[in-house]
Write a protein that holds these residues in place. Sequence first.
Motif, PDB file in Angstrom:
ATOM      1  N   VAL A   1      40.498  15.163  51.263  1.00 18.38           N
ATOM      2  CA  VAL A   1      40.969  14.843  49.907  1.00 18.38           C
ATOM      3  C   VAL A   1      40.107  15.461  48.805  1.00 18.38           C
ATOM      4  CG1 VAL A   1      42.051  12.677  50.607  1.00 18.38           C
ATOM      5  CG2 VAL A   1      39.664  12.667  49.847  1.00 18.38           C
ATOM      6  N   CYS A   2      38.944  15.971  49.150  1.00 19.63           N
ATOM      7  CA  CYS A   2      38.032  16.469  48.106  1.00 19.63           C
ATOM      8  C   CYS A   2      38.632  17.698  47.423  1.00 19.63           C
ATOM      9  CB  CYS A   2      36.675  16.813  48.703  1.00 19.63           C
ATOM     10  SG  CYS A   2      35.516  17.397  47.441  1.00 19.63           S
ATOM     11  N   PRO A   3      38.798  17.652  46.101  1.00 16.80           N
ATOM     12  CA  PRO A   3      39.496  18.744  45.409  1.00 16.80           C
ATOM     13  C   PRO A   3      38.611  19.923  45.024  1.00 16.80           C
ATOM     14  CG  PRO A   3      39.023  16.990  43.847  1.00 16.80           C
ATOM     15  CD  PRO A   3      38.477  16.537  45.181  1.00 16.80           C
ATOM     16  N   THR A   4      37.324  19.816  45.225  1.00 20.54           N
ATOM     17  CA  THR A   4      36.434  20.839  44.661  1.00 20.54           C
ATOM     18  C   THR A   4      35.567  21.542  45.679  1.00 20.54           C
ATOM     19  OG1 THR A   4      34.679  19.231  44.306  1.00 20.54           O
ATOM     20  CG2 THR A   4      36.239  19.556  42.496  1.00 20.54           C
ATOM     21  N   GLY A   5      35.718  21.190  46.957  1.00 21.53           N
ATOM     22  CA  GLY A   5      34.858  21.806  47.961  1.00 21.53           C
ATOM     23  C   GLY A   5      33.484  21.172  48.032  1.00 21.53           C
ATOM     24  N   ALA A   6      33.312  20.037  47.378  1.00 16.12           N
ATOM     25  CA  ALA A   6      32.018  19.359  47.478  1.00 16.12           C
ATOM     26  C   ALA A   6      31.800  18.861  48.898  1.00 16.12           C
ATOM     27  CB  ALA A   6      31.949  18.198  46.491  1.00 16.12           C
ATOM     28  N   LEU A   7      32.892  18.509  49.554  1.00 16.02           N
ATOM     29  CA  LEU A   7      32.831  18.127  50.958  1.00 16.02           C
ATOM     30  C   LEU A   7      33.500  19.254  51.730  1.00 16.02           C
ATOM     31  CD1 LEU A   7      33.903  14.412  50.527  1.00 16.02           C
ATOM     32  CD2 LEU A   7      31.599  15.374  50.525  1.00 16.02           C
TER      33      LEU A   7
ATOM     34  N   ARG B   1      26.930   8.886  41.268  1.00 17.96           N
ATOM     35  CA  ARG B   1      27.026   9.831  42.379  1.00 17.96           C
ATOM     36  C   ARG B   1      27.643   9.150  43.585  1.00 17.96           C
ATOM     37  NH1 ARG B   1      22.098   7.436  41.552  1.00 17.96           N
ATOM     38  NH2 ARG B   1      21.358   6.340  43.386  1.00 17.96           N
ATOM     39  N   ILE B   2      28.099   9.959  44.527  1.00 17.24           N
ATOM     40  CA  ILE B   2      28.610   9.420  45.787  1.00 17.24           C
ATOM     41  C   ILE B   2      27.424   9.255  46.722  1.00 17.24           C
ATOM     42  CG2 ILE B   2      30.202   9.767  47.696  1.00 17.24           C
ATOM     43  CD1 ILE B   2      31.614   9.564  44.991  1.00 17.24           C
ATOM     44  N   ALA B   3      27.295   8.079  47.322  1.00 19.96           N
ATOM     45  CA  ALA B   3      26.111   7.839  48.142  1.00 19.96           C
ATOM     46  C   ALA B   3      26.397   6.871  49.281  1.00 19.96           C
ATOM     47  CB  ALA B   3      24.987   7.274  47.271  1.00 19.96           C
TER      48      ALA B   3
ATOM     49  N   ASP C   1      28.047  18.861  49.279  1.00 23.87           N
ATOM     50  CA  ASP C   1      27.447  19.767  48.305  1.00 23.87           C
ATOM     51  C   ASP C   1      27.776  19.236  46.915  1.00 23.87           C
ATOM     52  OD1 ASP C   1      26.237  21.884  47.162  1.00 23.87           O
ATOM     53  OD2 ASP C   1      27.685  23.392  47.839  1.00 23.87           O
ATOM     54  N   TYR C   2      27.017  18.214  46.508  1.00 21.82           N
ATOM     55  CA  TYR C   2      27.413  17.432  45.346  1.00 21.82           C
ATOM     56  C   TYR C   2      27.247  18.155  44.010  1.00 21.82           C
ATOM     57  CZ  TYR C   2      28.190  13.394  48.379  1.00 21.82           C
ATOM     58  OH  TYR C   2      28.669  12.537  49.335  1.00 21.82           O
ATOM     59  N   LYS C   3      26.732  19.364  44.023  1.00 21.31           N
ATOM     60  CA  LYS C   3      26.751  20.107  42.761  1.00 21.31           C
ATOM     61  C   LYS C   3      28.199  20.454  42.387  1.00 21.31           C
ATOM     62  CE  LYS C   3      26.248  24.913  44.400  1.00 21.31           C
ATOM     63  NZ  LYS C   3      25.897  24.767  45.839  1.00 21.31           N
ATOM     64  N   ARG C   4      29.108  20.291  43.357  1.00 16.79           N
ATOM     65  CA  ARG C   4      30.530  20.546  43.117  1.00 16.79           C
ATOM     66  C   ARG C   4      31.321  19.259  42.867  1.00 16.79           C
ATOM     67  NH1 ARG C   4      31.256  25.736  44.903  1.00 16.79           N
ATOM     68  NH2 ARG C   4      29.751  26.470  46.443  1.00 16.79           N
ATOM     69  N   CYS C   5      30.634  18.145  42.785  1.00 14.91           N
ATOM     70  CA  CYS C   5      31.356  16.862  42.742  1.00 14.91           C
ATOM     71  C   CYS C   5      31.761  16.495  41.320  1.00 14.91           C
ATOM     72  CB  CYS C   5      30.481  15.761  43.326  1.00 14.91           C
ATOM     73  SG  CYS C   5      31.234  14.134  43.192  1.00 14.91           S
ATOM     74  N   ILE C   6      33.058  16.250  41.124  1.00 15.41           N
ATOM     75  CA  ILE C   6      33.556  15.830  39.811  1.00 15.41           C
ATOM     76  C   ILE C   6      33.702  14.312  39.721  1.00 15.41           C
ATOM     77  CG2 ILE C   6      34.762  17.996  39.327  1.00 15.41           C
ATOM     78  CD1 ILE C   6      37.372  16.432  40.123  1.00 15.41           C
ATOM     79  N   LEU C   7      33.250  13.600  40.734  1.00 15.90           N
ATOM     80  CA  LEU C   7      33.307  12.141  40.769  1.00 15.90           C
ATOM     81  C   LEU C   7      34.743  11.632  40.580  1.00 15.90           C
ATOM     82  CD1 LEU C   7      30.724  10.429  41.193  1.00 15.90           C
ATOM     83  CD2 LEU C   7      31.060   9.580  38.888  1.00 15.90           C
ATOM     84  N   CYS C   8      35.621  12.174  41.417  1.00 20.27           N
ATOM     85  CA  CYS C   8      37.028  11.787  41.310  1.00 20.27           C
ATOM     86  C   CYS C   8      37.341  10.544  42.133  1.00 20.27           C
ATOM     87  CB  CYS C   8      37.915  12.933  41.764  1.00 20.27           C
ATOM     88  SG  CYS C   8      37.810  13.237  43.540  1.00 20.27           S
ATOM     89  N   TYR C   9      36.404  10.051  42.892  1.00 24.70           N
ATOM     90  CA  TYR C   9      36.541   8.826  43.696  1.00 24.70           C
ATOM     91  C   TYR C   9      37.437   9.003  44.922  1.00 24.70           C
ATOM     92  CZ  TYR C   9      34.439   6.054  39.880  1.00 24.70           C
ATOM     93  OH  TYR C   9      33.604   5.549  38.918  1.00 24.70           O
ATOM     94  N   LYS C  10      37.998  10.202  45.116  1.00 26.67           N
ATOM     95  CA  LYS C  10      38.972  10.338  46.204  1.00 26.67           C
ATOM     96  C   LYS C  10      38.332  10.088  47.564  1.00 26.67           C
ATOM     97  CE  LYS C  10      42.237  13.612  44.159  1.00 26.67           C
ATOM     98  NZ  LYS C  10      42.623  15.021  44.085  1.00 26.67           N
ATOM     99  N   CYS C  11      37.132  10.624  47.787  1.00 24.10           N
ATOM    100  CA  CYS C  11      36.500  10.452  49.092  1.00 24.10           C
ATOM    101  C   CYS C  11      36.194   8.979  49.345  1.00 24.10           C
ATOM    102  CB  CYS C  11      35.230  11.287  49.190  1.00 24.10           C
ATOM    103  SG  CYS C  11      34.054  10.972  47.861  1.00 24.10           S
ATOM    104  N   VAL C  12      35.808   8.270  48.282  1.00 24.87           N
ATOM    105  CA  VAL C  12      35.494   6.856  48.438  1.00 24.87           C
ATOM    106  C   VAL C  12      36.756   6.083  48.820  1.00 24.87           C
ATOM    107  CG1 VAL C  12      34.661   4.802  47.236  1.00 24.87           C
ATOM    108  CG2 VAL C  12      33.597   7.022  46.798  1.00 24.87           C
TER     109      VAL C  12
HETATM  110  S1  SF4 Z   1      36.263  13.788  46.717  1.00 26.12           S
HETATM  111 FE1  SF4 Z   1      34.798  15.450  46.353  1.00 26.12          FE
HETATM  112  S2  SF4 Z   1      34.780  15.717  44.125  1.00 26.12           S
HETATM  113 FE2  SF4 Z   1      35.785  13.772  44.541  1.00 26.12          FE
HETATM  114  S3  SF4 Z   1      34.151  12.255  44.375  1.00 26.12           S
HETATM  115 FE3  SF4 Z   1      34.270  12.827  46.527  1.00 26.12          FE
HETATM  116  S4  SF4 Z   1      32.809  14.506  46.794  1.00 26.12           S
HETATM  117 FE4  SF4 Z   1      33.171  14.255  44.600  1.00 26.12          FE
END
Ligand code: SF4
Lengths: 667, 309
Positions: B225-231, B202-204, B168-179
């Motif tokens: 690891v996602c801090p915002t609930g985007a995942l 964006r994460i893709a 749910d990438y409207k919640r994504c702060i692009l923190c790179y953690k998931c990557v």
């Molecule tokens: S961990 Fe969550 S907030 Fe961070 S970049 Fe990935 S999807 Fe976005």
Amino acid sequence: MDLHLAAAPPTGAERAAVDAVLASVGESSAGNTLPATGGASGDASAARASVGGTRARHRVRHLLLPALHGVQDALGWISPAALNYISERLGVPPAEAYGVATFYSLLSTTEQPPRVAHVCDDIACRGAGALQLCGQLEQRLGPAHHGGGPAKAAHYDAPGHGTGAGGAGADRQAAGAAVAGAERTTWVTSPCLGLCEAAPAVLLQLAGDPGATLAPATADAVCTALHRPAARPAAGPASAATPPALHSVPQAADPASAARLTLLRRVGRADPESLSDYRRHGGCAALRRAVALGPDGVLRELRDSRLQGRGGAAFPTAAKWEAVAGAAARPHYVVCNADESEPGTFKDRVVMEQDPFAVIEALAIGGFTTGAATGYLYIRGEYPLATRRLQHAIGQARDWGLLGRDVMGLGFDFDVELRRGAGAYICGEETALFNSLEGFRGEPRSKPPYPTEAGLFGKPTAVNNVETLINLLPIVLGGGRAYAAAGTDQSTGPKLFCLSGAVARPGVYEVTFGTTLRELLALAGGTTGGEPRAILLGGAAGSFVGPEHFDLPLTFEDTRAAGTALGSGVVMPFASGTDFVDVTRRIAQFFRDESCGQCVPCRVGTVRQEEALQRLATGSAGAERGLLADLAQVMGDASICGLGHTAASALQSALRLGLLDRNGEGQ
Amino acid sequence: MNETQRSVALTVDGRTVQVAEGATILDACRQLEIDTPTMCFADNLTPVNACRVCVVELEGSRTLVPACARAAAEGMQVRTDSERVRHSRRLVLELLASSVDLSCAGEALQRWQADYGAEPERFGPSAPAAAPGERERQHAGHHAMPDGSTAATVGQPAKVEDDLYVRDYKRCILCYKCVEACGEDAQNTFAIAVAGRGFDARIATEYEQPLPDSACVYCGNCIGVCPTGALMFKSEYDHRAAGTWDEERQSVTRTVCSYCGVGCNLELHVQDEEIVKVTSPEDHSVTHGHLCIKGRFGFQFVQNRPDKP
Ligand code: SF4
Ligand SMILES: Cc1cc2nc3c(=O)[nH]c(=O)nc-3n(C[C@H](O)[C@H](O)[C@H](O)COP(=O)(O)O)c2cc1C
Ligand code: SF4
Ligand code: SF4
Ligand code: FES
Ligand code: FES
């Protein structure tokens, strides 16, 4: 890692494009071996190919950008199958390769017309009819392809009026041609193409054909070039349409001024495609002298010269080279930063186009002095002619033994790899440049560690601007002390300035540090449109200065004391009556477009800055000024790199000077 | 850490503190119990220092520096409470909150928003969300000119592509953690990466392929690891959508995963006798918070067996 690859097979042309690049680049990079292809790609059984460890992957990953370029150049876009094939050949996860491909504006991961005109609508070209040109192209070719930029907002003047290009009849004719060639041609807007002395500028990206530029460009010339049958040889539009040497360097046209040039002395005199002519004009002597002096001797001269970097940060070059020369880790690298993308800057392009051997010789001196056997030259992707000239020069230099094993019989090895950027201003930032070269997204790294300690491939690296490097030639030949005699105490030697905008004879000018702004403008035939309202120093990342500073001596220290900076040497006067809201809006758009997106202050701050500026232009100024000041502070304080640090600089200076006041002189 | 490790002394807000060599300024702040906001930092991932919410003032440095990534050094003079620091932290929080949906980002973030007086509304009303695929089509270096009447956001529809988790990438702060979690820091799968540039980054997956067609092996480490609930676990996503998500009613049970002999610790989050998500403790020596598909999603097989043959 288990590499997941989709089963779509590449076309023969895609495969050939990748193979050709990997064969040509791969063979010249010593010690880099490609993993075996492991059977035909696209074969369903190869859908999951397992490639060696992380280390093995990273050894060839630096070929990713060249491979992406290869496909883009040949086919006009990078299809999923082509990307998969590249991923397989290089052992790069497809998601990462996609992340890299989508980082660059000159690469396309969606199918687009194979012939694209990138039309500069940046600040110098705007003053030279770029928006009218865009309007005409919109009429003839339809709306700009990416839908971005100002096209949507219909900012263009009514096409066909007052620009002398075409006229209604010609427009209709060309529109017909565009329809006939439907989906084969399109146009997009572009940030500064580094051809500001011949504005307005256009870059032609033609699948299957060499890239080319048009400057000054007309709608007719753009449409003709776009519709020319494919597969024309390099002699076609490129060389014919680039500003001639003596236009770009007006001083070279006048014998008396030409005699006083140091850095530009060969421009218009020596044939840039002939190494023997280069030698006849004094080339290669500095390298011999450097070897005679030995690395310590060169470092001594460099120290005495007090040379400071010309890439914008004014860092002492001697300190950088000493650190690399003395670093224990091996190998060492030297890198020439030729990404020149600061709006208004074109000096490096002119040097590379007109005196390419000088850049190579200087880089070789760098390699010899810092103990690096490999130099990388990273040139922006929008410079097709400079790229060809350098490629040609590197080829000749290898043939003549100026590059390669035992350089000129002097007992050291040195070779140069030329790499093209792909449309990303941020890749001029040195650590972003390393990432880009290594095949990663061009995102700046956090410092420390500094490049001299851990730079390219994590090794000690001396990275220098093109102009910085060519100063090595007079320093080594004439000695550091003699060099430092010119200029001021803290800013020594000659300096190149890029004059464009409201100036009679735009071009690159070489003067000694300490020349005043007014003197420099006089050299360029004075300004057009009377006394300028303001002068932009240092490009989009720089700042506007008002009339109170027109007698400012151009040195690092004087500009600093005046609250501005020389930056990359941009001097762009704007006449009174200029729409500074429009100019600063274009600058804000530039930073929003060029932010790498890594850090929040810059990624979101540049967006908010552009929005607030739009509101400032249309209404209530009070609140917006506060917001803009808040944004300027967080971008300057908390961003990772110089892009964010300077993203508010020009705008804030414009506000200070009252250039955006609705009832001010600026309107 | 070994015994020969030396320590360094630095000053934070006027107080002297000793930390082990190699520790960060953040470690020093934590030792002094100074509440330091962090968003892209996690103890089990390599710092990317991208969000900049943790910046501090370091004497001798022209710009502020990220506490999470800057190594502490002998004699450093650090300020975490200066006007400059507070300004940057407030602005970073405002910039994020004005462009990203942070409603599932946790209590700490809400506390920091209040502490720093963040007023994200001052940038104007939020722009409408992007249509499906619109953000993905943005070409680097080209954006439509805004008119300034609204504040751009990363608003976009959620990607619901399977029964296991939602992006749910409207919640994504692009923190790179998931990557990082999907790549070198844990999973080594590299199914996702950052694509695009600038605000359109964006994460893709490659070419925005749906997750089931990508390299994803559904280890769920990115969710962890996602801090915002985007995942988010699909179960949590559905509960939230239905308005039945209630952490007050949830219990967390620690257990050891029974699928294999590695001994991963699991935390089963149970609401009304239904396992709604599975995490692993970040400080666990085996997992460091990371799991595989069996531990992470195996509960679905347990729970869903009757209706899923
Ligand atoms: S961990 Fe969550 S907030 Fe961070 S970049 Fe990935 S999807 Fe976005
Ligand atoms: C956003 C950004 C863009 C830059 N672009 C360039 C460039 O195009 N060319 C260049 O030489 N330096 C550029 N720099 C400066 C480099 O980071 C680096 O300081 C320079 O290459 C060092 O060379 P010098 O010491 O010879 O100046 C840029 C810096 C930033 C922050
Ligand atoms: S300041 Fe801008 S360009 Fe530099 S790292 Fe941050 S987002 Fe990228
Ligand atoms: S579930 Fe695992 S493999 Fe899939 S994207 Fe997340 S971290 Fe990567
Ligand atoms: S080429 Fe257009 S502004 Fe430089
Ligand atoms: S937590 Fe330090 S930069 Fe994000």
